[in-house]
Design an enzyme around this catalytic site. Structure first.
Site, PDB file in Angstrom:
ATOM      1  N   HIS A   1       0.841  -1.206   0.000  1.00  0.00           N
ATOM      2  CA  HIS A   1       0.000   0.000   0.000  1.00  0.00           C
ATOM      3  C   HIS A   1       0.873   1.253   0.000  1.00  0.00           C
ATOM      4  O   HIS A   1       0.677   2.164  -0.820  1.00  0.00           O
ATOM      5  CB  HIS A   1      -0.902  -0.019   1.241  1.00  0.00           C
ATOM      6  CG  HIS A   1      -1.750   1.209   1.389  1.00  0.00           C
ATOM      7  ND1 HIS A   1      -3.078   1.261   1.024  1.00  0.00           N
ATOM      8  CD2 HIS A   1      -1.463   2.446   1.874  1.00  0.00           C
ATOM      9  CE1 HIS A   1      -3.559   2.463   1.261  1.00  0.00           C
ATOM     10  NE2 HIS A   1      -2.594   3.209   1.781  1.00  0.00           N
ATOM     11  N   GLU A   2       1.840   1.296   0.912  1.00  0.00           N
ATOM     12  CA  GLU A   2       2.699   2.476   1.013  1.00  0.00           C
ATOM     13  C   GLU A   2       3.606   2.605  -0.207  1.00  0.00           C
ATOM     14  O   GLU A   2       3.936   3.710  -0.630  1.00  0.00           O
ATOM     15  CB  GLU A   2       3.533   2.421   2.298  1.00  0.00           C
ATOM     16  CG  GLU A   2       2.722   2.371   3.577  1.00  0.00           C
ATOM     17  CD  GLU A   2       1.710   3.508   3.691  1.00  0.00           C
ATOM     18  OE1 GLU A   2       1.959   4.595   3.111  1.00  0.00           O
ATOM     19  OE2 GLU A   2       0.672   3.317   4.344  1.00  0.00           O
TER      20      GLU A   2
ATOM     21  N   HIS B   1       1.914   4.683  -2.842  1.00  0.00           N
ATOM     22  CA  HIS B   1       2.083   6.122  -2.602  1.00  0.00           C
ATOM     23  C   HIS B   1       3.492   6.567  -2.997  1.00  0.00           C
ATOM     24  O   HIS B   1       3.674   7.579  -3.688  1.00  0.00           O
ATOM     25  CB  HIS B   1       1.861   6.447  -1.121  1.00  0.00           C
ATOM     26  CG  HIS B   1       0.460   6.238  -0.648  1.00  0.00           C
ATOM     27  ND1 HIS B   1      -0.645   6.691  -1.328  1.00  0.00           N
ATOM     28  CD2 HIS B   1      -0.019   5.633   0.485  1.00  0.00           C
ATOM     29  CE1 HIS B   1      -1.746   6.375  -0.661  1.00  0.00           C
ATOM     30  NE2 HIS B   1      -1.390   5.724   0.436  1.00  0.00           N
TER      31      HIS B   1
END
Length: 420
Positions: A21-22, A25
């Site tokens: 997920h990170e 980003h």
């Protein structure tokens, strides 16, 4: 040894869910030219930290998520003001380092009083050095050193808030999208591990025996082929086989199973209350085709999404009790129980968690990705951004509320564990 494997599997699962997920980003922020100061797994005090390039990678104490800290999202921690005395290191007519303390201990530097500076737009610093005003340009990656810490300056074109709305939105939405992609892959992987039922199967197998159940106590093992129950051939009808078990609550059943080519007679007694014995029965299986795998993964995501939104609806309308909510402790407890059932069930559980995390992060709740996207949408409509201080305050209050909720559900989880 089994407990160690389960622990490692769960740690790896949570690490995969959060880090991917990170990474979404991080990757799209870097593609947009945004300076990423930190890539963190967890919150709270640092356990491990290493810097590679412009980014510091950290592992933090509380395993309840992660974050990517981009330049310009939060107020910078180090400020340099006119009138301040500092030291600079100059290379090729550009300042590469600014030292704010321990000036007497620095060698090969120039000391002076700051008369003027611009760390974001024009990138220069003017120093009073023994009465002479010297002006130097700043390297775009110049470092500010204070209290033993290095902070890279962030020119406006490297800051999150000065990128076009579409690039900022892509950097934010990429996190949940990574969770959706991971969920799709994990659902597909589960089917590849499990296989699909063979048409016109003539046998029923025990694909999994759960621990501490009547099935385990009776001597059933994974892979047994159930040939007969109470003298009646089972054939390949799994539903009929399950119905026989459910109709025999608390009653002893005589089974014959084929184990490695040998008939083994067993007595099995279903639970008197539930009628279950603790097995996963399955007919003969075959490997799925590519089309079947894609269809299964897609359908699973659609069905699970419906279940997740129905859960949100029940939560909003108060159809849940506090005891029904779970935090990190309860999630870990459930994960341990599922991991004991095998890698296939843990893969399915990880797919569900990844899908949930993606959906949850897109909700318009302050501090979550959905809220940040909402602010960007408003900015796109208005043609100008909302006051950054007000937006930061909204996210700060939202984060505090989420942490408070996390504390409450974690306390509830611990009380439940102790009570049980």
């Amino acid at each position: 040894m089994e407990n160690i494997q389960i622990a490692l599997s769960i740690v790896l699962m949570f690490f995969l869910l959060v880090s991917l997920h990170e990474w979404g980003h991080y990757y799209f922020a870097r593609r947009a030219g945004i300076l990423v100061r930190e890539f963190a797994i967890g919150f709270g005090p640092k356990l491990f930290s290493i810097k590679r390039g412009e980014t510091r990678y950290t592992l933090r104490l509380l395993p309840i998520g992660g974050f990517v800290r981009m330049a310009g999202e939060d107020p910078e921690l180090v400020e340099v003001q006119p009138g301040q005395t500092l030291a600079v290191r100059v290379k090729d007519d550009q300042v590469t380092r600014l030292y704010l303390d321990r000036l007497d201990e620095r060698s090969g530097v120039m000391r002076g009083e700051v008369k003027a500076l611009d760390l974001e737009k024009d990138l220069y610093i003017a120093l009073d050095v023994d009465g002479d005003i010297e002006r130097y340009s700043l390297h775009p990656q110049a470092l500010i050193i204070a209290r033993g810490r290095e902070t890279q300056i962030a020119p406006l074109d490297r800051q999150f808030g000065h990128k076009p709305v579409r690039k900022r939105a892509l950097a934010i939405v990429a996190g949940p999208v990574m969770n959706f992609l991971l969920a799709f892959v994990l659902f597909a992987t589960f089917l590849l591990i499990q296989g699909v039922p063979l048409e016109n199967s003539s046998k029923v197998f025990i694909s999994k025996v759960l621990p501490d159940t009547p099935a385990e106590q009776s001597g059933l093992t994974d892979g047994d082929w159930v040939k007969s129950v109470n003298g009646e051939p089972v054939g390949g009808d799994v539903d009929k086989f399950v119905a026989q078990i459910n109709a025999s609550k608390g009653k002893t059943m005589n089974w014959v199973v084929d184990r490695d080519g040998t008939d083994v007679p067993l007595t099995v007694t279903p639970d008197a209350t539930t009628g279950k014995i603790g097995i996963y029965p399955a007919g003969e299986m075959r490997s799925p085709t590519a089309v079947e795998t894609i269809q299964y993964a897609g359908n699973s995501m659609v069905e699970m999404t419906k279940i997740i939104f129905d859960s949100f609806r029940k939560l909003i309308f108060g159809e849940f009790k506090l005891d029904d909510l779970g935090g990190p402790v309860k999630t870990t407890q459930v994960s341990i129980e599922i991991a004991r059932e095998g890698i296939d069930q843990l893969t399915l559980w990880a797919a569900m968690l990844s899908l949930y995390l993606g959906i949850f992060n897109l909700l318009p709740i302050p501090a979550l990705d959905g809220s940040r996207l909402l602010f960007l949408g408003i900015e796109a409509i208005r043609g100008r951004p909302i006051d950054p201080n007000r937006e930061s305050m909204v996210h700060l209050v939202g984060f505090a509320m989420l942490m408070l909720l996390m504390i409450v559900v974690t306390y509830n989880d611990i009380v439940g564990l102790v009570t049980n």
